[in-house]
Design an enzyme around this catalytic site. Structure first.
Site, PDB file in Angstrom:
ATOM      1  N   LYS A 466      -6.888 -19.877 186.350  1.00 46.33           N
ATOM      2  CA  LYS A 466      -7.111 -21.369 186.229  1.00 46.33           C
ATOM      3  C   LYS A 466      -8.148 -21.472 185.004  1.00 46.33           C
ATOM      4  CE  LYS A 466      -9.733 -25.127 187.722  1.00 46.33           C
ATOM      5  NZ  LYS A 466     -10.487 -25.911 188.736  1.00 46.33           N
ATOM      6  N   TRP A 567      -3.554 -29.056 190.749  1.00 45.65           N
ATOM      7  CA  TRP A 567      -3.703 -30.275 191.242  1.00 45.65           C
ATOM      8  C   TRP A 567      -5.098 -30.949 190.748  1.00 45.65           C
ATOM      9  CZ3 TRP A 567      -2.383 -27.437 195.672  1.00 45.65           C
ATOM     10  CH2 TRP A 567      -0.902 -27.400 195.843  1.00 45.65           C
ATOM     11  N   HIS A 568      -6.009 -30.245 189.876  1.00 45.81           N
ATOM     12  CA  HIS A 568      -7.270 -30.777 189.500  1.00 45.81           C
ATOM     13  C   HIS A 568      -7.187 -31.609 188.269  1.00 45.81           C
ATOM     14  CE1 HIS A 568      -8.640 -26.745 191.562  1.00 45.81           C
ATOM     15  NE2 HIS A 568      -8.171 -27.825 192.527  1.00 45.81           N
ATOM     16  N   TYR A 569      -6.316 -32.348 188.049  1.00 44.39           N
ATOM     17  CA  TYR A 569      -6.221 -33.344 186.944  1.00 44.39           C
ATOM     18  C   TYR A 569      -7.289 -34.326 187.040  1.00 44.39           C
ATOM     19  CZ  TYR A 569      -3.012 -35.530 190.199  1.00 44.39           C
ATOM     20  OH  TYR A 569      -2.463 -35.939 191.356  1.00 44.39           O
TER      21      TYR A 569
END
Length: 633
Positions: A466, A567-569
């Site tokens: 990531k 899902w770390h927006y």
């Protein structure tokens, strides 16, 4: 005549001939009926059926305007930040929380780690996970449940770095106190699974050191972080933090969808002032919730990086041109609302193993000096009776649901809920025209391809990389003026060249890890070269981006083709653009945003710890503003 009761008013009577039935079968039947009655009882949850354990929870339809109640704080969104914020503010003031989703309690797909993937595959209207597809073609999800993302994520808990805290302008002492407040209530140390231990050893052997042991701190090297799953695999969510609230001051309404913020722009007011919100309940009936009079009462948005900028725009705060095009009256013309959004791109490599491996979510992380984090997951692709596809920490499979047809009968129904994550030979899926890209299209393709897949193809685990602090930016814009219509979201993955260079570094780092002796002991020897693994991972990836299979000579192309999300927006209501340093919305009074939409970059390797901390931190800060530093929190 025999009966089963959960509550006195909920009894089912049975009459049977014991001699004609096997006693073991009858005992099993009784246990099943008891289980489903409990689930149904929890699901009913109308005006207080859950009050026995959670007296602050109510269905939105129970709200009565006839009482003419007003609240010191109205928190929109009972999620990762909203729950600790509400628990803290309720110590001294009346708090109303409006959550568009339902309760996490009694839902085994939320509570149990082994059901993590099933929760994400549920695409029903009431599911705790709401899927969406960004305009980039990446399948994503947002939470729709009390507790927010802590109910559907991989559970990893790790703090932000001291440099992040300093850059945010936070009080370091209070930040540490707020982290500890969360950790004492819902965080645990994991029992390290074999795949996670292999990653730990492989990272160290590949030179990503030192080993920092078990720690919540953000430290370069390799470490084991915390988790919100306990030793039995039971999930503890941000909703559990509401247990620390002052119940007499707290009310939480479930299935309460806020449509707009109400402003009072009366005479003598320099700026528009938030007066309350308009929301609709589970049956579609509209209600008004109003603030107490006085300058200190506030509406606080904690709806997340998608919901908060969306609701601001629906309420008239945003780019004038965009709002006027949709017929939304402009309250504040702010071109920055919904802008500056980013999502940390995730790329994965699938590793076939000699034998099935135990399920595990993220426990181990390698933190590099090059802005790349390396993590892993395993085991969710394996089944004794069906082929299940898995990619990164998202999963797709055939799920068998037992649904109760009534209080007397329950039927078994099979529901195919593919979330389109990792099925081989997926290349043609990405040729679907953009205006036809939908979850349904990918589900249809997944059903067709499933029959051709070899069972062995999904025996193994994933290693993930990531990008930290992506420089590629996008934003959201409204499609129409309806809160139920998902906004169009764009992240522009890898549009900045530095993000792409970091992805290449991350993939090559994974290559070093998989060549270590530790992984050689787990994986199929001499069968897969790194090029073969990359080609397999390209074909195994499901997003709606055109693929270039058998072109792994270009790692850059591999990064572009296989990008997914973890899902770390974040962003969309950034500090100094949309809110000030105290998270008050610019240009209006009595309105704040407290959630990840205010972040320029995602904190730590995984943000949930800092988002929960932020809710507690801001609650204490607000109380101290009103009561002085001696506030009893």
């Amino acid at each position: 005549m025999h009966r089963i009761c959960i509550y006195r008013s909920d009894c089912i009577f049975f009459k049977w001939n014991r001699r004609s039935l096997n006693s073991f079968f009858m005992d099993l039947l009784i246990k099943f009926l008891c289980f489903f009655l409990i689930v149904l009882q929890t699901a009913q949850d109308s005006c207080g059926n859950e009050k026995h354990s959670y007296p602050y929870l109510h269905e939105a339809s129970c709200f009565s305007q006839a009482k003419k109640e007003r609240f010191d704080y109205i928190i929109v969104g009972g999620g990762t930040a909203g729950c600790p914020l509400a628990a803290t503010l309720s110590q001294n003031y009346s708090v109303l929380v409006l959550e568009r989703g339902g309760s996490p309690y009694g839902n085994p797909n939320i509570s149990h780690m082994q059901n993590f993937h099933i929760c994400l595959t549920d695409t029903s209207p009431s599911a705790p996970s709401q899927p969406f597809i960004s305009t980039d073609g990446v399948i994503n999800a947002r939470a729709r449940v009390l507790g927010g993302g802590t109910c559907i994520n991989a559970g990893f808990y790790t703090r932000a770095s001291p440099s992040y805290v300093k850059a945010a302008g936070w009080d370091a002492k209070l930040v540490n106190e707020a982290y500890r407040w969360v950790e004492q209530r819902i965080v645990h140390w994991p029992e390290v699974a074999p795949w996670q231990a292999a990653l730990r050893d492989g990272l160290l052997e590949a030179g990503i050191g030192p080993f920092n042991g078990y720690t919540y701190d953000h430290l370069y090297g390799t470490k084991i972080g915390g988790t919100i799953f306990d030793k039995d695999g039971f999930r503890h969510t941000a909703a559990d933090l509401l247990a620390s609230a002052n119940y007499s001051n707290l009310r939480v309404l479930l299935h309460a969808t806020v449509e707009r913020i109400i402003f009072d722009g009366g005479p003598g007011r320099r700026w528009p002032t938030a007066a309350g919100v308009e929301f609709k309940d589970e049956s579609g009936k509209r209600h008004l919730a109003l603030l107490e009079d006085g300058s200190r009462s506030e509406v606080i948005l904690s709806v997340g990086a998608i919901g908060s900028p969306q609701l601001l725009q629906l309420s008239g705060i945003g780019p004038r041109k965009d709002l006027e095009k949709l017929g939304i009256p402009v309250v504040v013309d702010n071109p920055h609302v919904g802008k500056g959004m980013a999502d940390n791109p995730l790329n994965s490599i699938f590793m076939p193993t000699k034998k099935s491996i135990r399920q595990s979510l993220i426990q181990t992380v390698g933190i590099t000096h090059r802005g790349v984090f390396i993590e892993a997951s395993s085991g969710f692709s394996q089944s004794s009776d069906s082929i299940k596809c898995h990619h990164g920490v998202m999963s797709a499979e055939v799920v068998v649901h037992l649904r109760a047809a009534s209080l007397l009968i329950f039927l078994a129904t099979i529901s195919i809920n593919f979330l389109m994550v990792v099925c081989l030979k997926i290349g043609q899926l990405s040729t679907i025209p953009p205006n036809q890209r939908s979850l349904e299209a990918a589900q249809k393709y997944a059903r067709e391809i499933k029959k051709t897949l070899p069972r062995e193809a999904f025996r193994g685990g994933f290693i993930l990389e990531k990008i930290d602090g992506p420089l590629s930016r996008g934003g959201i814009h409204l499609v129409d003026g309806d809160v139920d219509t998902p906004p169009a979201v764009t992240f522009n993955y890898f549009s900045h060249p530095l993000d792409l260079r970091r992805c290449v570094y991350g993939i090559r780092s994974i290559g070093r890890v998989v060549r270590t002796k530790r992984f050689a002991d787990l994986t199929i020897e001499d069968t897969y070269t790194m090029e073969a693994l990359l080609n397999m991972s390209v074909r195994a990836n499901v997003n709606l981006i055109p693929k270039h299979t058998n072109d792994t000579a270009s790692v850059e192309q591999f990064c572009r083709d296989t990008v997914t999300t973890i899902w770390h927006y974040h962003g969309g209501c950034c500090v100094r653009k949309v809110v000030d340093g105290k998270y008050r919305v610019l240009g209006v009074h009595r309105l704040r945003v407290v959630d990840g939409s205010t972040f320029y970059r995602s904190p730590g390797t995984n943000p949930q710890a800092t988002v929960m901390m932020m809710g507690r931190y801001m609650g204490v800060k607000i109380l101290r503003e009103r009561l002085g530093r001696a506030a009893g929190v």
